[in-house]
Each structure stands twice: as structure tokens, then as C-alpha cells.
Design a protein around this motif. Structure first.
Motif, PDB file in Angstrom:
ATOM      1  N   TRP A  36       0.838  -1.206   0.000  1.00  0.00           N
ATOM      2  CA  TRP A  36       0.000   0.000   0.000  1.00  0.00           C
ATOM      3  C   TRP A  36       0.874   1.256   0.000  1.00  0.00           C
ATOM      4  CZ3 TRP A  36      -3.580   3.365  -0.672  1.00  0.00           C
ATOM      5  CH2 TRP A  36      -3.646   4.514   0.094  1.00  0.00           C
ATOM      6  N   ASP A  37       1.905   1.259   0.831  1.00  0.00           N
ATOM      7  CA  ASP A  37       2.776   2.418   0.949  1.00  0.00           C
ATOM      8  C   ASP A  37       3.515   2.700  -0.360  1.00  0.00           C
ATOM      9  OD1 ASP A  37       4.250   4.497   1.962  1.00  0.00           O
ATOM     10  OD2 ASP A  37       5.353   3.313   3.427  1.00  0.00           O
ATOM     11  N   HIS A  40       3.000   7.453  -3.921  1.00  0.00           N
ATOM     12  CA  HIS A  40       3.493   6.099  -3.691  1.00  0.00           C
ATOM     13  C   HIS A  40       4.771   5.921  -4.521  1.00  0.00           C
ATOM     14  CE1 HIS A  40      -0.287   5.253  -1.671  1.00  0.00           C
ATOM     15  NE2 HIS A  40      -0.888   5.882  -2.665  1.00  0.00           N
ATOM     16  N   TYR A  46       2.972   1.324  -3.542  1.00  0.00           N
ATOM     17  CA  TYR A  46       2.222   1.314  -4.806  1.00  0.00           C
ATOM     18  C   TYR A  46       0.813   1.887  -4.701  1.00  0.00           C
ATOM     19  CZ  TYR A  46       5.858  -1.859  -6.475  1.00  0.00           C
ATOM     20  OH  TYR A  46       7.065  -2.416  -6.830  1.00  0.00           O
ATOM     21  N   GLY A  47       0.268   1.974  -3.500  1.00  0.00           N
ATOM     22  CA  GLY A  47      -1.113   2.411  -3.359  1.00  0.00           C
ATOM     23  C   GLY A  47      -2.119   1.308  -3.599  1.00  0.00           C
ATOM     24  N   ARG A  71       0.869   3.436   6.328  1.00  0.00           N
ATOM     25  CA  ARG A  71       2.181   3.491   5.683  1.00  0.00           C
ATOM     26  C   ARG A  71       3.210   2.805   6.574  1.00  0.00           C
ATOM     27  NH1 ARG A  71       2.776   6.486   1.112  1.00  0.00           N
ATOM     28  NH2 ARG A  71       1.124   7.948   0.575  1.00  0.00           N
TER      29      ARG A  71
END
Length: 206
Positions: free
Chosen positions: A111-112, A136, A114-115, A126
Motif C-alpha cells: 500500500w505504501d 506512492h 504502490y497504493g 504506511r
């Protein structure tokens, strides 16, 4: 093994193939990821009990630009399998934290960087960037300079985030390697002199 997995998983599997002559890869449907992984972990025919890694890959030219890659290991048989699902910027991928709690760390990183959104992930924060970070950084379209810079402000006695400011001097490159552009390194000036000339400079040997 790949054929057995495809037959057992049915509709959940899109494609099975062997990459580089040794790596078994299973492309799966995103919505079927959790039951597929539960089968690979719990079915004695497979026994992939360890989630070794989960990461993201960015293919910006695709409609579903992101891939989530999961690497599983069977300790009993010393076999590995890679399971891949794809998604876009808005569609969440089912979280694997219910099967492997360690997946929380991997999913936070994805997530951090690449989103990629993970559905039913209770701790999607994050992991590697700072609080308030914008964007990202492992996306292919993320600017190399980033959006903000972090520095210690001596007058305020604290760390501050501020927009990136690069003067034009730092943006002008001649693309010439310093080793190619410099004909003589400092201290090597005598290399171009004759032996007699070097002797005159150095003086008689003791």
C-alpha cells in the motif's frame, strides 16, 4: 503440480505455467484469492504453509496496472509456488492477513509503495515513508525528486517537510562522466612529464 492445482481450484485459476524452467506460477482471479490460498495451505496435496513474500508490481500501460505477487513455500516438500493477481488503482485485493498474520506487514508495504488497497486489512498504514507522505514512490509515474523534502531546521529546532525546490543549476546535466572529462586526476600531473622532467621536479634521490 501445476495441473493438479488448476484442477483443484477450478474457476479460481486463470493460468498456470513454469517460468525460467523451474518456477511454478499461478495466475488467479482476484476475488478468489483467499479461498485459493487457503486450499494451497491446507490441502495435504500441496501443503504450502508459509507465505514467504507478498509484493507489488507496476505495469502502467495496462488497464489493471498492478500485480500482487505472493510466494508460498512448502517446508515438507521443499516446493514453491508463485500466485499472481492483478488490480487497478481503485479495486481492492482481498487481504491474506486472516490466513497469515505476517501478510499485514507485506500488505502495508505494498500500500505504501504502490497504493494497492487490501480489503479487510485492519491496519493499512504506511510502513516505510513518513507520516503525511504524498504519493506512492515505487509507481513508475512517481517523480524521481518526489513531492516533498525533509530537513532539519536549525532555527525551529525541528524536522520539517517542505516542497521540493531544486535550482536550475542542479537540473542542468552535460551527461559527461567526471572520469571521462578529467584528463588528469589531482596528484597525477607528473604522469605527462618525461622522466628527465620528473627528475628535475623531484630532485636527486637520497
Amino acid at each position: 503440480m501445476g495441473t493438479t492445482i488448476a484442477e483443484a481450484a477450478g474457476h479460481a485459476v486463470v493460468e498456470v505455467f513454469v517460468e525460467r524452467g523451474a518456477e511454478l506460477v499461478v495466475r488467479a482471479r482476484r476475488e478468489s484469492l483467499v479461498p485459493l490460498m487457503a486450499m494451497l495451505r491446507d490441502d495435504p496435496r500441496f501443503g504450502f504453509e508459509q507465505l514467504m513474500d507478498l509484493c507489488g508490481v507496476d505495469w502502467p500501460e495496462r488497464a489493471e496496472r498492478f500485480e500482487v505477487v505472493c510466494n508460498l513455500l512448502s517446508l515438507a516438500t521443499n516446493r514453491r509456488v508463485r500466485v499472481v493477481v492483478s488490480t487497478d488503482e481503485a479495486t481492492p485485493v482481498p487481504s491474506l492477513s486472516g490466513l497469515w498474520p505476517v501478510a499485514t506487514w507485506y500488505e502495508r508495504e505494498a500500500w505504501d509503495m504502490y497504493g494497492i488497497v487490501f480489503e479487510n486489512q485492519p491496519d493499512l498504514r504506511r510502513l516505510l515513508t513518513d507520516y503525511g507522505f504524498e504519493g506512492h514512490p515505487l509507481r513508475k509515474d512517481f517523480p524521481l525528486t518526489g513531492h516533498v523534502q525533509v530537513r532539519y531546521d536549525e532555527s525551529r529546532k525541528q524536522v520539517v517537510n517542505e516542497p521540493v525546490t531544486l535550482t536550475q543549476d542542479f537540473r542542468t546535466f552535460d551527461f559527461l562522466s567526471p572520469w571521462e572529462g578529467m584528463t588528469t586526476l589531482p596528484g597525477d600531473e607528473k604522469v605527462h612529464l618525461t622522466r628527465a622532467e620528473r627528475g628535475q621536479i623531484e630532485g636527486p634521490k637520497a
